[in-house]
Motif scaffolding. Structure first.
Motif, mmCIF file in Angstrom:
data_model
loop_
_atom_site.group_PDB
_atom_site.id
_atom_site.type_symbol
_atom_site.label_atom_id
_atom_site.label_comp_id
_atom_site.label_asym_id
_atom_site.label_seq_id
_atom_site.Cartn_x
_atom_site.Cartn_y
_atom_site.Cartn_z
ATOM 1 N N PHE A 10 -5.804 31.526 -29.243
ATOM 2 C CA PHE A 10 -6.538 32.583 -28.555
ATOM 3 C C PHE A 10 -5.797 32.973 -27.278
ATOM 4 O O PHE A 10 -5.423 32.109 -26.494
ATOM 5 C CB PHE A 10 -7.943 32.116 -28.189
ATOM 6 N N HIS A 11 -5.632 34.252 -27.099
ATOM 7 C CA HIS A 11 -5.099 34.809 -25.851
ATOM 8 C C HIS A 11 -6.265 35.575 -25.235
ATOM 9 O O HIS A 11 -6.682 36.608 -25.763
ATOM 10 C CB HIS A 11 -3.899 35.710 -26.122
ATOM 11 N N ILE A 12 -6.785 35.044 -24.139
ATOM 12 C CA ILE A 12 -8.020 35.568 -23.565
ATOM 13 C C ILE A 12 -7.765 36.114 -22.167
ATOM 14 O O ILE A 12 -7.208 35.435 -21.304
ATOM 15 C CB ILE A 12 -9.100 34.466 -23.479
ATOM 16 N N SER A 13 -8.204 37.346 -21.957
ATOM 17 C CA SER A 13 -8.216 37.931 -20.622
ATOM 18 C C SER A 13 -9.629 37.712 -20.084
ATOM 19 O O SER A 13 -10.588 38.323 -20.570
ATOM 20 C CB SER A 13 -7.882 39.421 -20.703
ATOM 21 N N LEU A 14 -9.763 36.821 -19.123
ATOM 22 C CA LEU A 14 -11.077 36.409 -18.621
ATOM 23 C C LEU A 14 -11.386 37.052 -17.281
ATOM 24 O O LEU A 14 -10.567 36.990 -16.349
ATOM 25 C CB LEU A 14 -11.121 34.880 -18.481
ATOM 26 N N SER A 15 -12.570 37.636 -17.192
ATOM 27 C CA SER A 15 -13.088 38.180 -15.933
ATOM 28 C C SER A 15 -14.484 37.623 -15.736
ATOM 29 O O SER A 15 -15.420 38.028 -16.432
ATOM 30 C CB SER A 15 -13.147 39.708 -15.972
ATOM 31 N N ASP A 16 -14.629 36.682 -14.828
ATOM 32 C CA ASP A 16 -15.937 36.102 -14.528
ATOM 33 C C ASP A 16 -16.429 36.737 -13.239
ATOM 34 O O ASP A 16 -16.024 36.348 -12.139
ATOM 35 C CB ASP A 16 -15.832 34.582 -14.387
ATOM 36 N N LEU A 17 -17.279 37.730 -13.362
ATOM 37 C CA LEU A 17 -17.768 38.473 -12.205
ATOM 38 C C LEU A 17 -18.740 37.648 -11.368
ATOM 39 O O LEU A 17 -18.928 37.927 -10.188
ATOM 40 C CB LEU A 17 -18.416 39.781 -12.663
ATOM 41 N N ASN A 18 -19.343 36.620 -11.963
ATOM 42 C CA ASN A 18 -20.251 35.747 -11.212
ATOM 43 C C ASN A 18 -19.503 34.941 -10.149
ATOM 44 O O ASN A 18 -20.014 34.700 -9.061
ATOM 45 C CB ASN A 18 -20.965 34.767 -12.148
ATOM 46 N N ARG A 19 -18.311 34.499 -10.483
ATOM 47 C CA ARG A 19 -17.548 33.612 -9.597
ATOM 48 C C ARG A 19 -16.306 34.281 -9.008
ATOM 49 O O ARG A 19 -15.536 33.613 -8.331
ATOM 50 C CB ARG A 19 -17.102 32.353 -10.359
ATOM 51 N N ASP A 20 -16.093 35.575 -9.306
ATOM 52 C CA ASP A 20 -14.856 36.261 -8.920
ATOM 53 C C ASP A 20 -13.644 35.469 -9.389
ATOM 54 O O ASP A 20 -12.699 35.227 -8.640
ATOM 55 C CB ASP A 20 -14.790 36.490 -7.400
ATOM 56 N N TYR A 21 -13.686 35.061 -10.638
ATOM 57 C CA TYR A 21 -12.603 34.278 -11.241
ATOM 58 C C TYR A 21 -11.967 35.111 -12.344
ATOM 59 O O TYR A 21 -12.650 35.562 -13.269
ATOM 60 C CB TYR A 21 -13.163 32.968 -11.823
ATOM 61 N N TYR A 22 -10.671 35.306 -12.247
ATOM 62 C CA TYR A 22 -9.939 36.129 -13.214
ATOM 63 C C TYR A 22 -8.720 35.345 -13.666
ATOM 64 O O TYR A 22 -7.998 34.785 -12.857
ATOM 65 C CB TYR A 22 -9.523 37.460 -12.576
ATOM 66 N N ASP A 23 -8.519 35.302 -14.992
ATOM 67 C CA ASP A 23 -7.417 34.494 -15.503
ATOM 68 C C ASP A 23 -6.992 35.017 -16.868
ATOM 69 O O ASP A 23 -7.734 35.721 -17.556
ATOM 70 C CB ASP A 23 -7.866 33.033 -15.625
ATOM 71 N N SER A 24 -5.803 34.641 -17.249
ATOM 72 C CA SER A 24 -5.291 34.894 -18.577
ATOM 73 C C SER A 24 -5.120 33.535 -19.231
ATOM 74 O O SER A 24 -4.341 32.709 -18.754
ATOM 75 C CB SER A 24 -3.956 35.636 -18.482
ATOM 76 N N LEU A 25 -5.867 33.292 -20.292
ATOM 77 C CA LEU A 25 -5.887 31.978 -20.931
ATOM 78 C C LEU A 25 -5.164 32.023 -22.270
ATOM 79 O O LEU A 25 -5.361 32.951 -23.055
ATOM 80 C CB LEU A 25 -7.332 31.528 -21.173
ATOM 81 N N ASN A 26 -4.347 31.037 -22.520
ATOM 82 C CA ASN A 26 -3.711 30.846 -23.813
ATOM 83 C C ASN A 26 -4.205 29.511 -24.355
ATOM 84 O O ASN A 26 -3.803 28.464 -23.872
ATOM 85 C CB ASN A 26 -2.180 30.842 -23.693
ATOM 86 N N LEU A 27 -5.107 29.577 -25.332
ATOM 87 C CA LEU A 27 -5.735 28.370 -25.856
ATOM 88 C C LEU A 27 -5.289 28.120 -27.289
ATOM 89 O O LEU A 27 -5.306 29.026 -28.119
ATOM 90 C CB LEU A 27 -7.259 28.509 -25.832
ATOM 91 N N THR A 28 -4.906 26.893 -27.563
ATOM 92 C CA THR A 28 -4.635 26.455 -28.919
ATOM 93 C C THR A 28 -5.706 25.433 -29.253
ATOM 94 O O THR A 28 -5.840 24.415 -28.568
ATOM 95 C CB THR A 28 -3.229 25.833 -29.033
ATOM 96 N N ILE A 29 -6.467 25.729 -30.295
ATOM 97 C CA ILE A 29 -7.629 24.909 -30.616
ATOM 98 C C ILE A 29 -7.532 24.408 -32.047
ATOM 99 O O ILE A 29 -7.241 25.180 -32.968
ATOM 100 C CB ILE A 29 -8.927 25.712 -30.441
ATOM 101 N N ALA A 30 -7.781 23.130 -32.216
ATOM 102 C CA ALA A 30 -7.807 22.537 -33.555
ATOM 103 C C ALA A 30 -9.249 22.517 -34.048
ATOM 104 O O ALA A 30 -10.124 21.944 -33.406
ATOM 105 C CB ALA A 30 -7.236 21.129 -33.514
ATOM 106 N N LEU A 31 -9.476 23.163 -35.184
ATOM 107 C CA LEU A 31 -10.787 23.137 -35.822
ATOM 108 C C LEU A 31 -10.813 21.925 -36.746
ATOM 109 O O LEU A 31 -10.117 21.871 -37.747
ATOM 110 C CB LEU A 31 -11.026 24.424 -36.622
ATOM 111 N N HIS A 32 -11.576 20.915 -36.374
ATOM 112 C CA HIS A 32 -11.707 19.691 -37.153
ATOM 113 C C HIS A 32 -12.254 20.042 -38.537
ATOM 114 O O HIS A 32 -13.085 20.948 -38.663
ATOM 115 C CB HIS A 32 -12.649 18.732 -36.419
ATOM 116 N N PRO A 33 -11.823 19.354 -39.593
ATOM 117 C CA PRO A 33 -12.302 19.679 -40.948
ATOM 118 C C PRO A 33 -13.822 19.690 -41.098
ATOM 119 O O PRO A 33 -14.358 20.435 -41.907
ATOM 120 C CB PRO A 33 -11.674 18.589 -41.824
ATOM 121 N N SER A 34 -14.526 18.883 -40.299
ATOM 122 C CA SER A 34 -15.991 18.852 -40.413
ATOM 123 C C SER A 34 -16.682 19.777 -39.411
ATOM 124 O O SER A 34 -17.908 19.824 -39.360
ATOM 125 C CB SER A 34 -16.498 17.423 -40.219
#
Length: 176
Positions: A10-34
């Protein structure tokens, strides 16, 4: 031979207006078989809602002694412990002993029943409980691809998600 996890990027452009937090996230996530896609996306939403320096996914379902997401301090203490789902009271108690801050992101169709059965005992513990709207999570799952770019804008108790395949909104309520 064991079934291997499925990898999502996932390549996520994050804008959290509650906390004034802005970031670009690159997440690699393993989906467990179960694990279901709904649970994986609940973990992604929890990550976005709590985004901060040092936040990391753990081995998840592969390592039952760890939370789904955590933050460590410089001296290797657990600063933040995040579980997705409806953990047992014993697991929550353990988490409050091991971590400075504990958060639970409940998300599925049985979430209301779990909360009704657990709330009196959970309220005695130092833990935050958020309930992600189940239908919102199901709507989000419809847009999931193995590699995807999307933007997440958080305001109030709501996240607006826009991707190449469409848009949706994930809502939540703070139970404790």
């Amino acid at each position: 031979m064991a079934i291997k996890p499925t990898i999502y990027k996932f390549h996520i452009s994050l804008s959290d207006l509650n906390r004034d937090y802005y970031d670009s996230l690159n997440l690699t996530i393993a989906l467990h078989p179960s694990e279901t896609l709904e649970r994986m996306m609940a973990r992604v939403m929890a990550y976005c809602i709590e985004a901060q320096e040092g936040l990391a996914f753990t081995k998840g379902l592969s390592e039952v002694e760890e939370p789904d997401i955590w933050v460590h301090t410089l001296d290797n203490q657990i600063a933040l412990w995040i579980d997705a789902g409806e953990p047992s009271l014993e697991r929550i108690k353990k988490a409050t002993r091991l971590a400075q801050t504990v958060k639970v992101f409940s998300f599925n169709s049985k979430s209301d029943v779990w909360w009704e059965q657990s709330k009196n005992k959970v309220k005695q513990l130092s833990v935050s409980v958020l309930q992600l709207d189940w239908e919102s999570i199901q709507s989000l799952v419809k847009h999931v691809q193995r590699t995807m770019n999307f933007s997440v804008t958080i305001t109030g108790e709501s996240a607006f998600i826009a991707s190449e395949t469409g848009e949706c909104e994930v809502n939540w309520v703070t139970l404790q």
